[in-house]
Design a protein around this motif. Sequence first.
Motif, PDB file in Angstrom:
ATOM      1  N   ARG A 249     -12.380  -0.490  -6.136  1.00  5.69           N
ATOM      2  CA  ARG A 249     -11.674   0.384  -4.919  1.00  5.69           C
ATOM      3  C   ARG A 249     -11.249   1.596  -5.204  1.00  5.69           C
ATOM      4  O   ARG A 249     -11.338   2.737  -4.621  1.00  5.69           O
ATOM      5  N   ALA A 253     -12.314   5.370  -4.412  1.00  6.03           N
ATOM      6  CA  ALA A 253     -11.289   6.359  -3.829  1.00  6.03           C
ATOM      7  C   ALA A 253     -11.180   7.608  -4.499  1.00  6.03           C
ATOM      8  O   ALA A 253     -11.335   8.768  -4.103  1.00  6.03           O
ATOM      9  N   ALA A 268      -8.776   5.882   2.735  1.00 12.05           N
ATOM     10  CA  ALA A 268      -7.931   4.492   2.864  1.00 12.05           C
ATOM     11  C   ALA A 268      -8.957   3.484   3.573  1.00 12.05           C
ATOM     12  O   ALA A 268      -9.143   2.381   3.187  1.00 12.05           O
ATOM     13  N   TYR A 273      -8.197  -0.405   3.207  1.00 11.17           N
ATOM     14  CA  TYR A 273      -6.806  -0.686   3.446  1.00 11.17           C
ATOM     15  C   TYR A 273      -6.721  -0.233   5.021  1.00 11.17           C
ATOM     16  O   TYR A 273      -6.993   0.573   5.454  1.00 11.17           O
ATOM     17  N   PHE A 279      -2.420   2.484   1.210  1.00  8.31           N
ATOM     18  CA  PHE A 279      -3.438   3.156   0.433  1.00  8.31           C
ATOM     19  C   PHE A 279      -2.516   3.842  -0.715  1.00  8.31           C
ATOM     20  O   PHE A 279      -2.817   3.980  -1.857  1.00  8.31           O
TER      21      PHE A 279
END
Length: 301
Positions: A249, A253, A268, A273, A279
């Motif tokens: 993740r 991101a 996020a 999230y 996040f």
Amino acid sequence: MAVDPLAEIVTLLQPAARFSKLVECKNAWRIRRGAMGEPFYSAILKGSCRVKFGHGEPIVLHAGDFVLAPAAHDLVNESVEAPSRPIETVPVQVAEGHFRVGPEEGAADLVMRIGHCSFGAPDANLLVSLLPDVVVVRGERRLTTLMELIGEETRGRRPARDLVLERLLEVLLIEALRSGTDHTAAPGLSRGLADERLSCALRAFHGRPAHPWTVADLAAAASLSRSAFFSRFSRIVGVPPMEYLLAWRMALAKQLLRMGGIGVDQVAERVGYGSASAFSVAFARYARVPPARYARTHRAD
């Protein structure tokens, strides 16, 4: 369309060729490379040799074998009959992309093609940690062919050279990781994908990273009990399930933040999230910088 976790990771690594060379060796020899965690790969075209990475066990390679180390450290490559004295040999260039070790006259005992590349992803270490330390492939001619194509493209100055090299390297890495035979004892993503149960969980998560996954959810996808799944995943992939989820993740991101065009709240949401604040806390703890600042300093041109 089904998501392929291995293809996703290799693509995010952004591989780029540094150089490729043909090396011939004769008599007893030893080459030591002070590698600093960069990718290394080699195909044996003739003869046999021994290779050792860091503190790992020596590996004997024969004609038709291919070895890949996504992050090589303290590489020692030597003849099977190692030098009697602790000497190190320096390859001598005899032509462009062609090197010789030992006496120049006479047929070589060993011929190998060696390649070095780099990973352009700022979070390459994070992604490489999901791969095996060393992969050995026996008798796959396609890998040798791919290395020859990379060598030709590296030396050429043709249009779209960098793009072609990137795609060839992606294919080479994927082919090696999915064909490896001697990496089965080493934990990693490719070993997890080869496990029928774990593969279901890995593909489910990679297909829906925004889903609020729990260990119980992933265990159900693998048709295993929670405890059996946790133990099996940790042993075969090399990290606990939620640690793997967090690493992936955060990699996604970072990619989204570098691309720009979307806010922190949208990033996020895309990586699972429930709020931008949750996040931001997780990202800052992991990357040691808030997501907004990361986006400003790492945004792609």
